[in-house]
Structure formats: structure tokens, C-alpha cells
Design a protein around this motif. Sequence first.
Motif, short mmCIF file in Angstrom:
data_model
loop_
_atom_site.label_atom_id
_atom_site.label_comp_id
_atom_site.label_asym_id
_atom_site.label_seq_id
_atom_site.Cartn_x
_atom_site.Cartn_y
_atom_site.Cartn_z
N ARG A 187 0.87 -1.26 0.18
CA ARG A 187 -0.10 -0.06 -0.02
C ARG A 187 0.91 1.23 0.02
O ARG A 187 0.14 2.16 -0.59
CB ARG A 187 -0.95 0.18 1.12
CG ARG A 187 -1.95 -0.88 1.05
CD ARG A 187 -2.60 -1.25 2.59
NE ARG A 187 -3.23 -0.26 2.98
CZ ARG A 187 -3.60 -0.57 4.35
NH1 ARG A 187 -3.59 -1.64 5.09
NH2 ARG A 187 -4.25 0.62 4.86
N PHE A 188 2.13 1.28 0.59
CA PHE A 188 2.70 2.40 0.52
C PHE A 188 4.24 1.93 0.41
O PHE A 188 4.84 0.87 0.77
CB PHE A 188 2.69 3.17 2.16
CG PHE A 188 1.46 3.33 2.57
CD1 PHE A 188 0.54 4.35 1.93
CD2 PHE A 188 0.57 2.32 3.40
CE1 PHE A 188 -0.62 4.68 2.18
CE2 PHE A 188 -0.63 2.54 3.79
CZ PHE A 188 -1.44 3.95 3.21
N ARG A 189 4.97 3.01 -0.20
CA ARG A 189 6.64 2.85 -0.68
C ARG A 189 7.06 4.13 0.04
O ARG A 189 6.97 5.13 -0.51
CB ARG A 189 6.51 2.73 -2.18
CG ARG A 189 8.09 2.70 -2.31
CD ARG A 189 8.70 1.20 -2.25
NE ARG A 189 9.92 0.87 -2.89
CZ ARG A 189 10.81 0.09 -2.48
NH1 ARG A 189 10.06 -0.98 -1.98
NH2 ARG A 189 12.04 -0.05 -3.09
N PHE A 190 8.10 3.82 0.97
CA PHE A 190 8.48 4.89 1.60
C PHE A 190 9.94 5.56 0.85
O PHE A 190 10.76 4.31 0.29
CB PHE A 190 9.08 4.78 2.89
CG PHE A 190 7.81 5.00 3.98
CD1 PHE A 190 7.96 5.73 4.96
CD2 PHE A 190 6.49 4.51 3.58
CE1 PHE A 190 7.07 5.84 6.00
CE2 PHE A 190 5.57 4.58 4.55
CZ PHE A 190 5.71 5.50 5.76
N SER A 191 10.23 6.52 0.73
CA SER A 191 11.65 7.20 0.53
C SER A 191 12.06 8.21 1.70
O SER A 191 11.09 8.65 2.33
CB SER A 191 11.76 7.63 -1.03
OG SER A 191 10.65 8.61 -1.11
N LEU A 192 13.21 8.75 1.49
CA LEU A 192 13.77 9.55 2.65
C LEU A 192 14.65 10.83 1.85
O LEU A 192 15.53 10.49 1.13
CB LEU A 192 14.42 8.73 3.60
CG LEU A 192 15.22 9.39 4.90
CD1 LEU A 192 14.16 10.28 5.74
CD2 LEU A 192 16.21 8.54 5.37
N ALA A 193 14.49 12.04 2.59
CA ALA A 193 15.63 13.11 2.09
C ALA A 193 15.83 13.62 3.57
O ALA A 193 14.97 14.07 4.39
CB ALA A 193 14.82 13.96 1.41
N THR A 194 17.05 13.70 3.76
CA THR A 194 17.45 14.63 5.03
C THR A 194 18.57 15.53 4.60
O THR A 194 19.09 15.75 3.58
CB THR A 194 18.29 13.56 6.07
OG1 THR A 194 19.40 13.04 5.32
CG2 THR A 194 17.50 12.33 6.19
N THR A 195 18.88 16.44 5.75
CA THR A 195 19.98 17.48 5.16
C THR A 195 21.12 17.40 5.89
O THR A 195 22.17 18.26 5.60
CB THR A 195 19.22 18.78 5.55
OG1 THR A 195 18.98 18.84 6.86
CG2 THR A 195 17.67 18.73 4.67
N PHE A 196 21.26 16.79 7.05
CA PHE A 196 22.66 16.61 7.64
C PHE A 196 22.61 15.42 8.71
O PHE A 196 21.44 14.93 8.85
CB PHE A 196 22.80 17.93 8.48
CG PHE A 196 22.08 18.24 9.51
CD1 PHE A 196 22.42 17.76 10.95
CD2 PHE A 196 20.64 19.02 9.58
CE1 PHE A 196 21.42 18.06 11.98
CE2 PHE A 196 19.81 19.12 10.64
CZ PHE A 196 20.28 18.80 11.74
N GLY A 197 23.63 15.27 9.37
CA GLY A 197 23.90 14.11 10.49
C GLY A 197 24.66 13.12 10.11
O GLY A 197 25.53 13.16 9.31
N THR A 198 24.60 11.88 10.80
CA THR A 198 25.40 10.84 10.94
C THR A 198 25.20 9.69 9.82
O THR A 198 25.99 8.70 9.52
CB THR A 198 25.47 10.18 12.17
OG1 THR A 198 24.07 9.59 12.48
CG2 THR A 198 25.90 10.95 13.37
N GLN A 199 24.07 9.85 8.82
CA GLN A 199 23.52 9.19 7.92
C GLN A 199 23.09 7.68 8.24
O GLN A 199 22.98 6.65 7.58
CB GLN A 199 24.61 8.81 6.67
CG GLN A 199 24.92 10.39 6.04
CD GLN A 199 25.46 10.17 4.71
OE1 GLN A 199 25.63 8.95 4.02
NE2 GLN A 199 25.86 11.25 4.24
N ASP A 200 23.00 7.57 9.61
CA ASP A 200 22.42 6.26 10.29
C ASP A 200 21.16 5.83 9.72
O ASP A 200 20.75 4.91 9.36
CB ASP A 200 22.50 6.26 11.67
CG ASP A 200 23.79 6.18 12.55
OD1 ASP A 200 24.82 5.76 11.71
OD2 ASP A 200 24.16 6.75 13.37
#
Length: 377
Positions: A42-55
Motif C-alpha cells: 500500500r505504501f512505498r517510503f523514501s527519505l530525504a535528510t539535510t545533515f547528520g550521521t547518515q544512520d
Amino acid sequence: MRERNRMHTMEPRRILIVTPDSKLGGAERNMALLARFMPKDRFRFSLATTFGTQDLIRSFHEQGLAAEEFRFGSNPLRLADLYSYAGHLRPHLIHSFLLRGNWIAAQLARRRRVPWIASERGLDILRPGWKASVNRFMLSSASLVLAVSSPVRDILIARDRIPADRIRVLHGGIAPADPPLPWPENWPALPRPRIITLGHLRSEKNISLSVRALAHARKNGADASLTLLGEGPERAAIEALARELGVEASLFAPGNILNARNLLAHFDILVIPSKEEGFPNVMLEAWQAGLPVLSTDTPGAREISGPGEAAMLVREEDFCGALGALLGNREAMRARAEKGAARAEEFSIHRVVEQLSGIYEDVLGNPLRINSKSGAP
């Protein structure tokens, strides 16, 4: 209901998660859990971030999901890359977390002409008026605002003046327990009782109070140790305080640990010294691992603890004495751990998934209706 059943027969709806930080704090661990447990048909996730440790980025990649970091704070051209990334993914809905995430999501949703949902997880009691005004302006175009707890909802209404009918409470959740990880080979053999604090080493997390509580316990005869799992700008000050109080040899601070929840079973008590908490997920993780919890009496901790007082909640000035009293009473620690384990079962990730799936389908089924109901312009 007919509309919701029809959506089940369609291709998975693409949900773009936008959040500033890619470290695995409480909010980010919850995002990783949602990506893992939301129904893939039913749902397909994706992600966008702008800083951090990338964990958090790695967590999404391990699940075969698209995830990328765009550090446009140091390179403004990366903002254009973020817009291109969203264009390639063609999300049906954008779901943002935290203030900077809300700002990015508002721009992306406007460009992509798709609905977006904003999640608010922290109380941020000291947020200045101008930030509240900016947040209120941005959230006016959101289809819905999700508050992680009732106290967060209340402060959004009182401080940010978000209309109550535009907010829904969606608690955090906890996944079924994984097998505990072995004690890391490069970690020292810490004396018991082993106290643990998980959290970013920032001023609002008040980690220095855990160090003072350790010093108080040792002064009163407990051969205790304190482990700090987390990283942040307060590290140097915390280490200096430990030296000043003479407990540096009993303090262990290995930094961020990706699978911290799977190490909790090696400890004896979790302490949460925060000045404010909207919904401290780590309480649930500790209870699931069989630990009692001592926390400052913040609104979020109080809501998780519930009417049965599963956690021991105290004022900041009583924190050191409360830890000493608990460490000296094994029966009280066992009773708190049992109450906590029962309470944690009420926050199953499967319940959260069911609620969020319904919210997504409502918004995707008719985003204009949701906006009209919620009073957004």
C-alpha cells in the motif's frame, strides 16, 4: 470505506519522508520502524535528510528504500538536487518531521502539487515567538498535523495557535523485541548496577543530571557505572563535570550506537534526565528489555507512564535521591520493570501502522476534504 478498499488494489502510494537529521534519535528510530512495518503493498517510503550521521539513511538502504542526504546548508546547490530527487521519485504524499523538515516539505509539496503531513514530536517549550510564527505559517498549508502525544498537541494549540481540528495525536510505537546483542568486545566490563542514558548530548537533554546522580549514588555506597549512548555538543562539558565529581572512571560514553535498543538488556536501569520530552520512545525500549525507568516528570514521560505510573517520575531536584533509593531497593526496581513491560505492550508498532495507514488513505483519498475539515486556507 469504498474509497479505502479501492486504494488497496492500486500500486503502492509513494511517501517521501523529509526530516533534517539522519542520526538515529528517538524520532528517527520511529521513522525507520514505520518504513519497516508499513504495508509494502500500500505504501512505498523514501527519505530525504539535510545533515547528520547518515544512520537513518543506512537504515532505509538496508530495506531497499531510496534515501539521500542533501547538505544545502554548506552547499546551496544541493537544494536544487533535492528538488530533482523529489521530481524523480514522484511522491503522492510528503510527510515531514521537525521545523526544518516542515519548511522543506512545504516547498516540495507546492512544487509537486501533492498533499503533505507534518509530524511534531517535541514540546520545544523554549521555542522563540518568531519560530512559532514561522511554523504556524508553514503548517497552514499542510493537510494535517500529527502530534506524537497529547502534551505536544496542547502546546501546538496554545503556543503555535494551530486549530485543534487540524491536529491528530499519533503516538510512537515499539517493534517486537529482537534478540539482545552480545556485550561489545571493545567495551569495558562495567560494574553493576549499570545505569544507562540514551539521548543526544544537548542542553535540553540535561545529561549532566545523570552524571550528578551517578556521583550521588557512588558517594552513598553503590558501586555503579553510567553509560551514555549518544553524541552532541555537550560532550566536553559532561566529561569535565565527571572529572570534577571524581566519577570519570565510572562513566562510559561510546557515542552513537546504531542498535542501542538491542544492548539495553545488559543494563539495570534507564534514567531520563531531560528538561522536556514530547514522547520519549526509549522508555518503551527499556521496558521491553526488562529495565525499570527513572525519569524527570516531563509531560511526554507522564503520558507514556500512564495512570499506573509505570515509570518513576520525579522533579529534577529529587532525581539524584530517587536514583539512590531505587538502586538500594531491588524489589522496587523489579516491580517498576514489570509495570513498564505491561505498559509497553500498549504501544505496539502495529497499532501505529494501522492508524497511520488510515490517515494516509484519508489524505490521499481526498486531500481537499481534509484541508476543508481542518480549517486550512
